[in-house]
Design a protein around this motif. Structure first.
Motif, PDB file in Angstrom:
ATOM      1  N   SER A  93     -55.521  37.429  12.595  1.00 42.87           N
ATOM      2  CA  SER A  93     -56.012  36.465  13.573  1.00 42.87           C
ATOM      3  C   SER A  93     -56.658  35.270  12.877  1.00 42.87           C
ATOM      4  O   SER A  93     -56.478  34.116  13.296  1.00 42.87           O
ATOM      5  CB  SER A  93     -57.018  37.137  14.503  1.00 42.87           C
ATOM      6  OG  SER A  93     -57.591  36.208  15.391  1.00 42.87           O
ATOM      7  N   GLY A 125     -56.890  44.416  17.924  1.00 42.68           N
ATOM      8  CA  GLY A 125     -58.085  44.931  17.269  1.00 42.68           C
ATOM      9  C   GLY A 125     -58.939  45.764  18.194  1.00 42.68           C
ATOM     10  O   GLY A 125     -59.486  46.800  17.783  1.00 42.68           O
ATOM     11  N   THR A 135     -60.654  39.692  17.078  1.00 40.70           N
ATOM     12  CA  THR A 135     -59.460  40.402  16.592  1.00 40.70           C
ATOM     13  C   THR A 135     -58.401  40.577  17.667  1.00 40.70           C
ATOM     14  O   THR A 135     -57.337  41.136  17.391  1.00 40.70           O
ATOM     15  CB  THR A 135     -59.841  41.783  16.031  1.00 40.70           C
ATOM     16  OG1 THR A 135     -60.296  42.624  17.104  1.00 40.70           O
ATOM     17  CG2 THR A 135     -60.961  41.667  15.005  1.00 40.70           C
ATOM     18  N   GLY A 144     -57.931  41.501  12.408  1.00 38.56           N
ATOM     19  CA  GLY A 144     -58.909  40.442  12.209  1.00 38.56           C
ATOM     20  C   GLY A 144     -58.469  39.457  11.144  1.00 38.56           C
ATOM     21  O   GLY A 144     -58.616  38.232  11.312  1.00 38.56           O
TER      22      GLY A 144
END
Length: 512
Positions: free
Chosen positions: A141, A415, A411, A138
Motif C-alpha cells: 500500500s 491488511g 493497509t 502495508g
C-alpha cells in the motif's frame, strides 16, 4: 579430620547454587534493580549534552547482557520497564522512551538464532502467515501510494515491534517453574501501585510534585481518575485490571480469601481511574472467565460454585460506585467529550478510505498512527479530519487513539482481514490453553488469567490503540506467549499422562 572437598565437588556445589539462583524469585527484581541503578549512575555522571543518548545506550546494553545470561526473567523486566518508561523517562531522560524501538528488533534476531523455532515446530502457518500478509499489505500500500520511504519504513518498524515481542517470548520454552519465578514481581509492583492511590487521592498535586509525575488526569463523574506511578490513567486502569483478573483466576482455582480481597481492591482501583474501556473490558473478561472455567470443568454447577463469591464482590463494587458508573455510561451514550468524537470520525473515515482506495488503503504512516502525526498526513486534509479538534495539525493528540481504523486505513481491506485472522487464531489458541487440565492449580489459574486479560484487552482495542501501545502490549503479548508455551509443553507424553490423572481426580471430586 575432614578432608576439603575435591575440585569436582566444589564445581558441582557452585553449579547447584547457580541453578538455584537462576530459579529464585529474587532474580527478576535484582535484574530490574541493577539496571535501574546503573542507568541512574550514568544519568548522574554523563555530560548534560550526552545524558539522553548515554542513558539510552547503557540501558540497551544492560538489557542485552541480562538477556544473554537470563533470557526469561529479562523479558519480563523489559516489559515492566516499558510499562513505566514514561515515568522513568521523567526521572532520568525522555530518550528512554525509544528503548523498545532499538531493543525489540535486536532481541527478535537474538531469540530467533538462540531458540531456532524452525527446528522445534513452533511456527504455525496460518497465524504467522496472516500476520505476514498484513505487513506485506502495508508495504504494498505504501509503494502504490508513493509514501516516502522515511515515513513508511518507520511506520513498519513501529507496527512490527508490537507483534515481534510476542514471538520473542513464544519461542522460549516457558514452564511452570518460570511462572512461579516471574509472577511475584508483577504482583509486588501491583501492590505498590495501588498502595500509592490513597496518597494521590488525598492531595494529587503534592503527590505528583514530590514524585515528579505528569499531571495528565481529569476527574470524571465523581471519580478522581487516579494513575499512581503511571503516565496516564489509561495505563493505570489497564494494569490494575490485568492484576485484578489474575487474582480472580487465582481465587477460582486456589480458593484463598485474600486473593478475592485483592481482586476487589484492584477492581476498585480500576473504577477509580474513570476509564470506561477498562471497566467494560473487565466485565466482559469475567464472563469469559466463567465460560473458561465451565469449559475446563464441563459442569455449570462447578463453575458457579467457584464464581459466585466473585459475582457477589463485583455486585458490591457496582453498588458502591453506582452513581459514577451511571455517569460513565451517560458519557458513552450521550454527546460525550471531544476524544470519542475524534474516534468516531477515525472509524467512519477508515471505511471511506477502504472504499476509495480498495483494496490497498493509503499506506503506512498515513492514517491513525503516531507516524502520521509528524509529518502531518495529507490524508487528514483530504477527508476533512484536519478540522476536528484532536485530529488537526495544531491539536493532534487523538490521531493515534484507535487501532482497527489505522489498520484498515493504512493497509486496506487485505491488511484488516489478515490481522483479524491472526487475532482469531490467537484467541482460539489462548482459549484452548485456558481449558487445559494441569495437575498444578497455580498453572491452571495462570492460564485462566491469561485468557481473561486477553479478552479484556480485545475489548480495549475497539476504542483505544491497545495493540499499538508499547507500555501495555509487551506485558500482554508476553503473558499470552507464556500461556501458549505452557500449553505447548502440555502436549508432551508426560504431560498427557498427568492430565489424565487430573481429569480422573476431578471427576472423583478430589482436587489434584
Amino acid at each position: 579430620m575432614t578432608s576439603a572437598p575435591l575440585p569436582e565437588g566444589r564445581l558441582r556445589l557452585a553449579s547447584s547454587r547457580l541453578r538455584a539462583f537462576d530459579r529464585s524469585v529474587w532474580l527478576p527484581p535484582l535484574i530490574g534493580a541493577a539496571i535501574l541503578l546503573l542507568i541512574s549512575i550514568v544519568a548522574l555522571v554523563a555530560p548534560a549534552a550526552l545524558r539522553g543518548s548515554s542513558v539510552l545506550a547503557a540501558a540497551c546494553v544492560l538489557f542485552l547482557l541480562a538477556y544473554v545470561a537470563w533470557p526469561k526473567p529479562t523479558l519480563l523486566v523489559f516489559a515492566l520497564f516499558v510499562l513505566f518508561y514514561h515515568t522513568i523517562g521523567r526521572w532520568l531522560t525522555p530518550d528512554l522512551r525509544h528503548i523498545d524501538e532499538i531493543l525489540v528488533p535486536v532481541l527478535f534476531v537474538l531469540a530467533f538464532l538462540r531458540t531456532k523455532p524452525w527446528r522445534r515446530g513452533v511456527i504455525e502457518p496460518v497465524r504467522e502467515g496472516s500476520l505476514l500478509v498484513m505487513l506485506v499489505a502495508g508495504i504494498g500500500s505504501s509503494l502504490v501510494n508513493g509514501v516516502p520511504a522515511s515515513v513508511w519504513l518507520l511506520g513498519l518498524l513501529l507496527l512490527f515491534k508490537m507483534f515481534a515481542f510476542f514471538y520473542i517470548a513464544l519461542w522460549h520454552d516457558f514452564n511452570e517453574a518460570d511462572v512461579r519465578q516471574l509472577y511475584p514481581l508483577v504482583l509486588a509492583i501491583g501492590i505498590v501501585v495501588i498502595a500509592l492511590v490513597p496518597f494521590e487521592v488525598a492531595d494529587p498535586d503534592r503527590f505528583r510534585s514530590i514524585l515528579n509525575l505528569s499531571d495528565i488526569s481529569t476527574p470524571r463523574v465523581g471519580l478522581p481518575s487516579v494513575k499512581s506511578l503511571f503516565f496516564r490513567p489509561i495505563l493505570f486502569s489497564w494494569f490494575t485490571a490485568f492484576v485484578g483478573l489474575f487474582l480472580v483466576a487465582g481465587y477460582v482455582y486456589l480458593r484463598r480469601w485474600w486473593l478475592l480481597v485483592g481482586a476487589a481492591l484492584f477492581g476498585a482501583a480500576t473504577i477509580l481511574s474513570g476509564r470506561r474501556r477498562a471497566i467494560s473490558g473487565v466485565a466482559v473478561a469475567l464472563i469469559a472467565g466463567v465460560a473458561g472455567t465451565w469449559g475446563a470443568k464441563h459442569s455449570w454447577r462447578a463453575a458457579l460454585r467457584s464464581w459466585w463469591p466473585v459475582a457477589a464482590g463485583s455486585l458490591l463494587l457496582g453498588i458502591l460506585f453506582l452513581p459514577s458508573l451511571i455517569g460513565l455510561a451517560d458519557m458513552t451514550v450521550g454527546a460525550g467529550p471531544e476524544p470519542p468524537d475524534a474516534r468516531v470520525a477515525l472509524y467512519r473515515t477508515s471505511v471511506l478510505i477502504a472504499r476509495d482506495r480498495f483494496p490497498f488503503g493509503v499506506g503506512l504512516g498515513r492514517y491513525g498512527s503516531g507516524t502520521s502525526r509528524d509529518p502531518y498526513s495529507p490524508v487528514y486534509h483530504e477527508y476533512g479530519l484536519d478540522q476536528i479538534d484532536g485530529l488537526s495539525p495544531q491539536h493532534s493528540a487523538f490521531i493515534s487513539d484507535t487501532f482497527w481504523p489505522r489498520i484498515l486505513g493504512e493497509t486496506g481491506v487485505i491488511g484488516l482481514v489478515a490481522l483479524l485472522v491472526f487475532t482469531a487464531v490467537l484467541t482460539i489458541q489462548i482459549w484452548r490453553a485456558a481449558l487445559a487440565k494441569h495437575t498444578d492449580l497455580l498453572i491452571r489459574a495462570f492460564l485462566l488469567g491469561a485468557w481473561m486479560v486477553f479478552v479484556q484487552s480485545l475489548v480495549e482495542t475497539l476504542a483505544s490503540s491497545m495493540f499499538d501501545s508499547p507500555p501495555r502490549i509487551y506485558l500482554l503479548f508476553g503473558t499470552v506467549a507464556v500461556a501458549l508455551a505452557i500449553a505447548r509443553r502440555s502436549q508432551s507424553p508426560a504431560s498427557v499422562a498427568g492430565t489424565a490423572i487430573a481429569g480422573h481426580a476431578e471427576r472423583s471430586g478430589v482436587q489434584p
